[in-house]
Design a protein around this motif. Structure first.
Motif, PDB file in Angstrom:
ATOM      1  N   ARG A   1     -28.366 -16.471-101.475  1.00  0.00           N
ATOM      2  CA  ARG A   1     -29.436 -17.200-102.159  1.00  0.00           C
ATOM      3  C   ARG A   1     -29.863 -18.428-101.363  1.00  0.00           C
ATOM      4  O   ARG A   1     -31.053 -18.768-101.310  1.00  0.00           O
ATOM      5  CB  ARG A   1     -28.974 -17.595-103.559  1.00  0.00           C
ATOM      6  CG  ARG A   1     -30.071 -18.154-104.437  1.00  0.00           C
ATOM      7  CD  ARG A   1     -29.612 -18.233-105.882  1.00  0.00           C
ATOM      8  NE  ARG A   1     -29.332 -16.917-106.431  1.00  0.00           N
ATOM      9  CZ  ARG A   1     -28.905 -16.711-107.670  1.00  0.00           C
ATOM     10  NH1 ARG A   1     -28.693 -17.737-108.464  1.00  0.00           N
ATOM     11  NH2 ARG A   1     -28.669 -15.494-108.103  1.00  0.00           N
TER      12      ARG A   1
ATOM     13  N   TYR B   1     -30.106  -7.681 -99.507  1.00  0.00           N
ATOM     14  CA  TYR B   1     -30.449  -8.786-100.421  1.00  0.00           C
ATOM     15  C   TYR B   1     -31.862  -9.291-100.157  1.00  0.00           C
ATOM     16  O   TYR B   1     -32.656  -9.481-101.083  1.00  0.00           O
ATOM     17  CB  TYR B   1     -29.441  -9.931-100.263  1.00  0.00           C
ATOM     18  CG  TYR B   1     -29.731 -11.086-101.201  1.00  0.00           C
ATOM     19  CD1 TYR B   1     -29.293 -11.052-102.518  1.00  0.00           C
ATOM     20  CD2 TYR B   1     -30.463 -12.183-100.778  1.00  0.00           C
ATOM     21  CE1 TYR B   1     -29.572 -12.084-103.395  1.00  0.00           C
ATOM     22  CE2 TYR B   1     -30.745 -13.234-101.642  1.00  0.00           C
ATOM     23  CZ  TYR B   1     -30.303 -13.180-102.947  1.00  0.00           C
ATOM     24  OH  TYR B   1     -30.580 -14.197-103.812  1.00  0.00           O
TER      25      TYR B   1
ATOM     26  N   SER C   1     -34.448  -6.806-101.276  1.00  0.00           N
ATOM     27  CA  SER C   1     -34.566  -6.756-102.737  1.00  0.00           C
ATOM     28  C   SER C   1     -35.375  -7.938-103.259  1.00  0.00           C
ATOM     29  O   SER C   1     -35.830  -7.926-104.404  1.00  0.00           O
ATOM     30  CB  SER C   1     -33.169  -6.758-103.384  1.00  0.00           C
ATOM     31  OG  SER C   1     -32.543  -8.014-103.246  1.00  0.00           O
ATOM     32  N   ASN C   2     -35.552  -8.939-102.417  1.00  0.00           N
ATOM     33  CA  ASN C   2     -36.360 -10.098-102.775  1.00  0.00           C
ATOM     34  C   ASN C   2     -37.709 -10.104-102.064  1.00  0.00           C
ATOM     35  O   ASN C   2     -38.340 -11.146-101.903  1.00  0.00           O
ATOM     36  CB  ASN C   2     -35.593 -11.385-102.469  1.00  0.00           C
ATOM     37  CG  ASN C   2     -34.558 -11.699-103.531  1.00  0.00           C
ATOM     38  OD1 ASN C   2     -34.840 -12.315-104.545  1.00  0.00           O
ATOM     39  ND2 ASN C   2     -33.328 -11.231-103.300  1.00  0.00           N
TER      40      ASN C   2
ATOM     41  N   LEU D   1     -30.641 -10.239-108.688  1.00  0.00           N
ATOM     42  CA  LEU D   1     -31.629 -10.212-107.623  1.00  0.00           C
ATOM     43  C   LEU D   1     -33.010 -10.377-108.220  1.00  0.00           C
ATOM     44  O   LEU D   1     -33.385  -9.702-109.165  1.00  0.00           O
ATOM     45  CB  LEU D   1     -31.552  -8.887-106.844  1.00  0.00           C
ATOM     46  CG  LEU D   1     -30.195  -8.552-106.234  1.00  0.00           C
ATOM     47  CD1 LEU D   1     -30.287  -7.242-105.466  1.00  0.00           C
ATOM     48  CD2 LEU D   1     -29.717  -9.663-105.324  1.00  0.00           C
ATOM     49  N   LYS D   2     -33.765 -11.289-107.631  1.00  0.00           N
ATOM     50  CA  LYS D   2     -35.119 -11.537-108.116  1.00  0.00           C
ATOM     51  C   LYS D   2     -36.099 -11.110-107.045  1.00  0.00           C
ATOM     52  O   LYS D   2     -36.009 -11.534-105.896  1.00  0.00           O
ATOM     53  CB  LYS D   2     -35.299 -13.027-108.437  1.00  0.00           C
ATOM     54  CG  LYS D   2     -34.378 -13.527-109.544  1.00  0.00           C
ATOM     55  CD  LYS D   2     -34.630 -14.986-109.819  1.00  0.00           C
ATOM     56  CE  LYS D   2     -33.711 -15.492-110.925  1.00  0.00           C
ATOM     57  NZ  LYS D   2     -33.925 -16.929-111.191  1.00  0.00           N
ATOM     58  N   HIS D   3     -37.021 -10.286-107.441  1.00  0.00           N
ATOM     59  CA  HIS D   3     -37.993  -9.800-106.475  1.00  0.00           C
ATOM     60  C   HIS D   3     -39.004 -10.875-106.154  1.00  0.00           C
ATOM     61  O   HIS D   3     -39.434 -11.636-107.010  1.00  0.00           O
ATOM     62  CB  HIS D   3     -38.711  -8.555-107.025  1.00  0.00           C
ATOM     63  CG  HIS D   3     -37.799  -7.378-107.090  1.00  0.00           C
ATOM     64  ND1 HIS D   3     -37.587  -6.555-106.020  1.00  0.00           N
ATOM     65  CD2 HIS D   3     -36.992  -6.927-108.091  1.00  0.00           C
ATOM     66  CE1 HIS D   3     -36.724  -5.608-106.369  1.00  0.00           C
ATOM     67  NE2 HIS D   3     -36.359  -5.814-107.607  1.00  0.00           N
ATOM     68  N   GLY D   4     -39.359 -10.954-104.852  1.00  0.00           N
ATOM     69  CA  GLY D   4     -40.300 -11.968-104.403  1.00  0.00           C
ATOM     70  C   GLY D   4     -41.714 -11.614-104.805  1.00  0.00           C
ATOM     71  O   GLY D   4     -42.019 -10.553-105.335  1.00  0.00           O
TER      72      GLY D   4
ATOM     73  N   LEU E   1     -31.878 -17.179 -98.348  1.00  0.00           N
ATOM     74  CA  LEU E   1     -33.226 -16.811 -98.791  1.00  0.00           C
ATOM     75  C   LEU E   1     -34.089 -18.057 -99.000  1.00  0.00           C
ATOM     76  O   LEU E   1     -35.259 -18.080 -98.605  1.00  0.00           O
ATOM     77  CB  LEU E   1     -33.150 -15.998-100.084  1.00  0.00           C
ATOM     78  CG  LEU E   1     -34.484 -15.598-100.716  1.00  0.00           C
ATOM     79  CD1 LEU E   1     -35.275 -14.678 -99.793  1.00  0.00           C
ATOM     80  CD2 LEU E   1     -34.253 -14.919-102.074  1.00  0.00           C
TER      81      LEU E   1
END
Length: 246
Positions: free
Chosen positions: A117, A31, A34-35, A3-6, A120
């Motif tokens: 993904r 999800y 978390s982004n 997970l990559k934070h925005g 998103l």
């Protein structure tokens, strides 16, 4: 899945997921949050209509099959009261529902099951378009062309409105974006690849019909003949041409 934070700007976006599968909705919510997005959930179509109208989220992720009102009805009912993007979720084989969703005012659709993904990425593409439109409207040079006139048709980018014979044309946000892109490029053929890149920030996959559906919806609204169009012409194997004079 990593997970990559925005970025910090993502944290200001409010997303409403309208989905009656509670487990799926919560997994998607976790999800997206978390982004960097702020997410709320609604599982009933009828309640979703009121929430969209009153809460005015920045984007709605709308499932097609819902208790109460289904996704198509929700989209149709809220559109006059909600100008934000609507991302519709459809079954992979329900091509007709995808087309109907666009006709009811959806801005994009994603086939289920969808990878988080991918969802998103689509959400961010739609939100980025909204942000760029707002920035463009704020910073647009006064000397630049904001209003285009083609005989009895007028298209105004600053007001985001169009008129035919002096009467306001009922256009969804996505329809206006496409009309402005075509009309501001009058006399030049725009390929589907160019249109997708400009409007949706994604590459054209060669199969998506959303642009074609919107063109077919726009034509009668701007006084064009759907059977033998003269104002917005289809250029076979290339794209679309907005004709300056007809």
């Amino acid at each position: 899945m990593e997970l990559k934070h925005g970025s910090s700007q993502d944290e200001n976006w409010r997303i409403l997921i309208v989905e009656d599968d509670e487990r799926l909705a919560n997994l998607t919510k976790d999800y997206l949050e978390s982004n960097g997005l702020k997410v709320s959930i609604e599982g009933d179509g009828s309640r979703a209509i009121e929430r969209i109208k009153t809460e005015q989220p920045d984007l709605v992720v709308l499932d097609l099959m819902l208790p109460g009102e289904d996704g198509l009805a929700v989209c149709r009912i809220v559109r006059p009261h909600y100008s934000g993007p609507i991302l519709m979720l459809t079954a992979r084989t329900e091509d007709l529902d995808q087309v109907l969703g666009l006709e009811m005012g959806a801005d994009d659709y994603v086939a289920k099951p969808v990878r988080p993904r991918v969802l998103l990425a689509r959400i961010r593409a739609l939100l980025r378009r909204v942000k760029e439109q707002a920035e463009s409207k704020d910073s647009q040079d006064e000397a630049s062309a904001k209003r285009l006139t083609f005989g009895n048709l007028v298209v105004d980018s600053s007001m985001r409105e169009a008129w035919l014979d002096g009467n306001s044309i009922d256009l969804t946000s996505a329809e206006f974006d496409l009309l402005w892109l075509l009309s501001s490029s009058a006399g030049h053929v725009l390929t589907r690849e160019e249109i997708f890149h400009q409007l949706r920030g994604i590459e054209y996959d060669g199969q998506d019909r959303s642009i074609d559906v919107r063109v077919s919806r726009i034509r009668p609204k701007v006084g064009d003949d759907p059977i033998n169009p003269k104002r917005i012409k289809t250029v076979r194997s290339k794209g679309y041409l907005f004709v300056k004079e007809i």
